[in-house]
Design a protein around this motif. Structure first.
Motif, PDB file in Angstrom:
ATOM      1  N   ASN A 168      12.010  -2.988  -8.178  1.00 57.16           N
ATOM      2  CA  ASN A 168      13.317  -3.042  -7.507  1.00 57.16           C
ATOM      3  C   ASN A 168      13.204  -2.646  -6.040  1.00 57.16           C
ATOM      4  OD1 ASN A 168      14.572  -3.851  -9.856  1.00 57.16           O
ATOM      5  ND2 ASN A 168      15.098  -1.777 -10.471  1.00 57.16           N
ATOM      6  N   ARG A 169      12.407  -1.611  -5.736  1.00 59.23           N
ATOM      7  CA  ARG A 169      12.221  -1.206  -4.335  1.00 59.23           C
ATOM      8  C   ARG A 169      11.549  -2.318  -3.535  1.00 59.23           C
ATOM      9  NH1 ARG A 169      11.067   3.674  -6.797  1.00 59.23           N
ATOM     10  NH2 ARG A 169       8.839   3.268  -6.786  1.00 59.23           N
ATOM     11  N   GLN A 206       0.826  -1.209   0.000  1.00 55.49           N
ATOM     12  CA  GLN A 206       0.000   0.000   0.000  1.00 55.49           C
ATOM     13  C   GLN A 206       0.858   1.255   0.000  1.00 55.49           C
ATOM     14  OE1 GLN A 206      -3.475  -0.106  -0.302  1.00 55.49           O
ATOM     15  NE2 GLN A 206      -3.049   2.012  -0.844  1.00 55.49           N
ATOM     16  N   GLN A 207       1.963   1.220   0.711  1.00 55.30           N
ATOM     17  CA  GLN A 207       2.885   2.360   0.727  1.00 55.30           C
ATOM     18  C   GLN A 207       3.465   2.595  -0.667  1.00 55.30           C
ATOM     19  OE1 GLN A 207       6.290   1.808   3.255  1.00 55.30           O
ATOM     20  NE2 GLN A 207       6.731   3.986   3.328  1.00 55.30           N
ATOM     21  N   GLU A 208       3.782   1.529  -1.368  1.00 56.10           N
ATOM     22  CA  GLU A 208       4.320   1.650  -2.726  1.00 56.10           C
ATOM     23  C   GLU A 208       3.273   2.203  -3.687  1.00 56.10           C
ATOM     24  OE1 GLU A 208       7.233   1.711  -5.558  1.00 56.10           O
ATOM     25  OE2 GLU A 208       7.468   1.324  -3.422  1.00 56.10           O
ATOM     26  N   VAL A 209       2.023   1.763  -3.539  1.00 56.35           N
ATOM     27  CA  VAL A 209       0.939   2.307  -4.359  1.00 56.35           C
ATOM     28  C   VAL A 209       0.819   3.809  -4.123  1.00 56.35           C
ATOM     29  CG1 VAL A 209      -1.586   2.365  -4.610  1.00 56.35           C
ATOM     30  CG2 VAL A 209      -0.390   0.189  -4.615  1.00 56.35           C
ATOM     31  N   ASP A 214       9.209 -11.043  -4.558  1.00 54.49           N
ATOM     32  CA  ASP A 214       9.735 -11.573  -5.809  1.00 54.49           C
ATOM     33  C   ASP A 214       9.202 -10.678  -6.935  1.00 54.49           C
ATOM     34  OD1 ASP A 214      10.503 -12.971  -8.044  1.00 54.49           O
ATOM     35  OD2 ASP A 214       9.415 -14.802  -7.544  1.00 54.49           O
ATOM     36  N   PRO A 215      10.074  -9.908  -7.610  1.00 51.79           N
ATOM     37  CA  PRO A 215       9.611  -8.961  -8.625  1.00 51.79           C
ATOM     38  C   PRO A 215       8.807  -9.602  -9.751  1.00 51.79           C
ATOM     39  CG  PRO A 215      11.940  -8.597  -8.155  1.00 51.79           C
ATOM     40  CD  PRO A 215      11.529  -9.853  -7.445  1.00 51.79           C
ATOM     41  N   GLY A 216       9.090 -10.850 -10.073  1.00 47.24           N
ATOM     42  CA  GLY A 216       8.370 -11.523 -11.140  1.00 47.24           C
ATOM     43  C   GLY A 216       6.927 -11.854 -10.792  1.00 47.24           C
ATOM     44  N   MET A 249       8.824   3.628 -14.196  1.00 49.05           N
ATOM     45  CA  MET A 249       8.399   3.802 -12.800  1.00 49.05           C
ATOM     46  C   MET A 249       8.039   2.456 -12.179  1.00 49.05           C
ATOM     47  SD  MET A 249       5.961   7.095 -13.018  1.00 49.05           S
ATOM     48  CE  MET A 249       6.519   8.703 -13.506  1.00 49.05           C
ATOM     49  N   ILE A 250       7.381   1.609 -12.957  1.00 51.89           N
ATOM     50  CA  ILE A 250       6.996   0.286 -12.461  1.00 51.89           C
ATOM     51  C   ILE A 250       8.235  -0.566 -12.226  1.00 51.89           C
ATOM     52  CG2 ILE A 250       5.809  -1.854 -13.110  1.00 51.89           C
ATOM     53  CD1 ILE A 250       3.637  -0.071 -14.364  1.00 51.89           C
TER      54      ILE A 250
END
Length: 141
Positions: A63-64, A35-38, A71-73, A57-58
């Motif tokens: 990466n963040r 939620q913080q990332e959103v 897992d980024p994938g 940006m995505i």
């Protein structure tokens, strides 16, 4: 035989009681980080100089979140606007007053598997934690 059964049930319950708070905190932290990332991406994407959330940006967001153990994938991003315009196109930013909607999804994986010890059916590992938000674009050409 009865004492073995009591021991097994007691051990399973004790195990669940010891570890239940830990994995529930992991779930709560994952939800909060998503939620913080959103909120962060919407703050950046909807500001007066952008009006969009593009692939770069995505990728930075992935990466963040990877630094927090995701897992980024497995992260799924959905970007839309309230007017139906493409909110991911830097050449055609969303104009002021139009909402940008961002949703990030991440699977539960096997986070609730320990609930089986006490007879609670955990959610499917392919179901997803969802964080979503909307912010009005401030972009003025």
């Amino acid at each position: 035989m009865r004492s073995i059964l009591v021991f097994v049930l007691f051990a399973a319950t004790l195990c669940w009681l010891m570890f239940a708070p830990v994995y529930k905190h992991v779930f709560i932290v994952r939800q909060a980080v998503l939620q913080q990332e959103v909120d962060y991406l919407l703050e950046i994407g909807a500001n007066g100089s952008h009006g969009y959330i593009d692939a770069a940006m995505i990728a930075s967001s992935r990466n963040r979140l990877a630094l927090h153990g995701f897992d980024p994938g497995k992260l799924v991003y959905e970007v839309a606007s309230t007017s139906g315009d493409d909110a991911t196109n830097p050449q055609s930013p969303v104009r002021r007053g139009t909402g940008i909607v961002l949703t990030i999804r991440y699977p539960y994986e096997r986070l609730f598997e320990i609930d089986r010890l006490v007879g609670i059916t955990p959610p499917d590992e392919h179901e997803r934690i969802i964080a979503t938000g909307m912010k009005m674009s401030e972009y003025v050409p």
